[in-house]
Design a protein around this motif. Structure first.
Motif, PDB file in Angstrom:
ATOM      1  N   HIS A 290       0.816  -1.222   0.000  1.00 41.49           N
ATOM      2  CA  HIS A 290       0.000   0.000   0.000  1.00 41.49           C
ATOM      3  C   HIS A 290       0.849   1.272   0.000  1.00 41.49           C
ATOM      4  CE1 HIS A 290      -4.058  -1.657   0.476  1.00 41.49           C
ATOM      5  NE2 HIS A 290      -3.503  -2.605   1.230  1.00 41.49           N
ATOM      6  N   ASN A 291       2.152   1.148   0.308  1.00 45.68           N
ATOM      7  CA  ASN A 291       3.015   2.329   0.392  1.00 45.68           C
ATOM      8  C   ASN A 291       4.274   2.081  -0.432  1.00 45.68           C
ATOM      9  OD1 ASN A 291       1.767   4.111   2.809  1.00 45.68           O
ATOM     10  ND2 ASN A 291       1.601   1.929   3.320  1.00 45.68           N
ATOM     11  N   LYS A 292       4.119   2.231  -1.752  1.00 49.79           N
ATOM     12  CA  LYS A 292       5.244   2.010  -2.649  1.00 49.79           C
ATOM     13  C   LYS A 292       6.321   3.073  -2.378  1.00 49.79           C
ATOM     14  CE  LYS A 292       3.282  -1.384  -4.886  1.00 49.79           C
ATOM     15  NZ  LYS A 292       3.797  -2.768  -4.782  1.00 49.79           N
ATOM     16  N   GLN A 293       7.534   2.612  -2.178  1.00 47.90           N
ATOM     17  CA  GLN A 293       8.607   3.542  -1.821  1.00 47.90           C
ATOM     18  C   GLN A 293       9.941   3.018  -2.321  1.00 47.90           C
ATOM     19  OE1 GLN A 293       9.369   3.825   2.379  1.00 47.90           O
ATOM     20  NE2 GLN A 293      10.335   5.829   2.240  1.00 47.90           N
ATOM     21  N   ASP A 294      10.743   3.922  -2.912  1.00 49.40           N
ATOM     22  CA  ASP A 294      12.101   3.588  -3.312  1.00 49.40           C
ATOM     23  C   ASP A 294      13.019   4.633  -2.674  1.00 49.40           C
ATOM     24  OD1 ASP A 294      14.493   2.895  -4.376  1.00 49.40           O
ATOM     25  OD2 ASP A 294      13.917   3.185  -6.479  1.00 49.40           O
ATOM     26  N   PRO A 295      13.518   4.361  -1.475  1.00 52.66           N
ATOM     27  CA  PRO A 295      14.338   5.358  -0.752  1.00 52.66           C
ATOM     28  C   PRO A 295      15.655   5.676  -1.434  1.00 52.66           C
ATOM     29  CG  PRO A 295      14.406   3.230   0.365  1.00 52.66           C
ATOM     30  CD  PRO A 295      13.381   3.110  -0.716  1.00 52.66           C
ATOM     31  N   ARG A 296      16.088   4.855  -2.409  1.00 54.48           N
ATOM     32  CA  ARG A 296      17.354   5.093  -3.087  1.00 54.48           C
ATOM     33  C   ARG A 296      17.193   5.763  -4.444  1.00 54.48           C
ATOM     34  NH1 ARG A 296      16.949   0.902  -0.257  1.00 54.48           N
ATOM     35  NH2 ARG A 296      15.954  -0.350  -1.889  1.00 54.48           N
ATOM     36  N   ALA A 297      15.986   6.116  -4.780  1.00 51.21           N
ATOM     37  CA  ALA A 297      15.739   6.773  -6.062  1.00 51.21           C
ATOM     38  C   ALA A 297      16.426   8.148  -6.069  1.00 51.21           C
ATOM     39  CB  ALA A 297      14.238   6.942  -6.295  1.00 51.21           C
ATOM     40  N   GLY A 298      17.051   8.461  -7.205  1.00 45.79           N
ATOM     41  CA  GLY A 298      17.678   9.767  -7.346  1.00 45.79           C
ATOM     42  C   GLY A 298      19.103   9.847  -6.839  1.00 45.79           C
TER      43      GLY A 298
END
Length: 302
Positions: A290-298
């Motif tokens: 429910h909480n799509k997250q990519d903390p390493r994006a960018g």
């Protein structure tokens, strides 16, 4: 025979000042008497770490130690019979603190000659004291370790030097390595230059005039938000609101709670459970869906 100072701190002989300071802080926290009440072995280890740091953090003492060993800086000498000898020239001179017998042997190795010559060289120059040394300018230097709180808030500390008890007033906000000049308090009425070392605190650390406190929070507290009670430097406790969605490493500021008008920062550290049950795993997996997250994006390395 004292332990090798580099071995005591666990650093290489070519270690930088930062590496030495980092190693000292880690070991001093580990063996600090407040963390090891009644543990004589830890107390002894703490003193060894402090003695090693006092020498290796001082460029002049470290140079003498690297060249002549512990005898060259008076390590383990101390007490009656220690002495200091110098050429008397500006900025020059050789200083040794320890047993006169060790000095005679050291000078013989350096300059050759008989014992009578050494007595002439050393005549009238012997004195007591472990760390203090007479400088050509008529000054005496000594090192002292003071409590973290005293360095921050100021106060009076009692020091035992050359068989005398001195009460030294420490100004608020003094930093590590600061030298205080005590006029007429050295041997023979010379000025005493007192170099201060600040003992590490059990949980506070200092950045300039700011105080940093690492505060552990749970995953749920970081996601949902929470209120936590934290200590301050003046001994009081404050309730701090941790906003929902706070990440590990984030800092919350308490204005004016540092040193000399500085601030105290609450540094958040999220603690993840070491293990969870099956139901908790299902909930976390559902949360992730429910909480799509990519903390390493960018990030550059992506």
């Amino acid at each position: 025979m004292p332990r090798d100072y580099y071995e005591t701190l666990g650093v290489k002989r070519d270690a930088s000042e930062d590496e030495i300071k980092k190693a000292y802080r880690k070991l001093a926290r580990q063996y600090h008497p407040d963390r090891n009440p009644g543990d004589k072995q830890a107390e002894t280890r703490f003193k060894e770490v402090q003695e090693a740091y006092d020498v290796l953090s001082d460029k002049s003492k470290r140079g003498e130690y690297d060249r002549f060993g512990a005898a060259g800086v008076g390590a383990g000498g101390g007490g009656p019979g220690g002495f200091s000898w110098g050429t008397g020239g500006p900025g020059g001179g050789f200083h040794f603190e320890g047993d006169p017998g060790q000095a005679e042997e050291l000078l013989r190795n350096l300059f050759g000659g008989g014992a009578g010559g050494f007595e002439e060289i050393l005549g009238g120059r012997r004195r007591g004291g472990r760390r203090a040394r007479t400088e050509p300018a008529g000054e005496v230097e000594a090192d002292a370790t003071i409590p973290f709180e005293t360095a921050a808030a100021g106060g009076t500390v009692g020091l035992h030097l050359d068989g005398r008890q001195l009460d030294v007033k420490v100004p608020a906000g003094v930093e590590d390595g600061k030298k205080l000049r005590l006029r007429g308090q050295g041997l023979g009425g010379a000025d005493l230059l007192l170099k201060l070392h600040i003992a590490p605190h059990r949980f506070f650390r200092r950045e300039g005039n700011d105080i940093i406190l690492e505060v552990p929070v749970s995953v749920s507290e970081s996601v949902l938000g929470a209120k936590v009670d934290v200590p301050t430097l003046d001994g009081s406790k404050l309730t701090v609101k941790v906003p929902a969605g706070t990440s590990s490493g984030a800092r919350l500021r308490l204005r004016g709670k540092g040193v000399n008008g500085g601030d105290q920062y609450i540094e958040i550290k999220i603690i993840v459970p070491g293990s969870i049950d099956a139901r908790s795993r299902e909930l976390i997996e559902e949360f992730a869906r429910h909480n799509k997250q990519d903390p390493r994006a960018g990030l550059d390395w992506n």
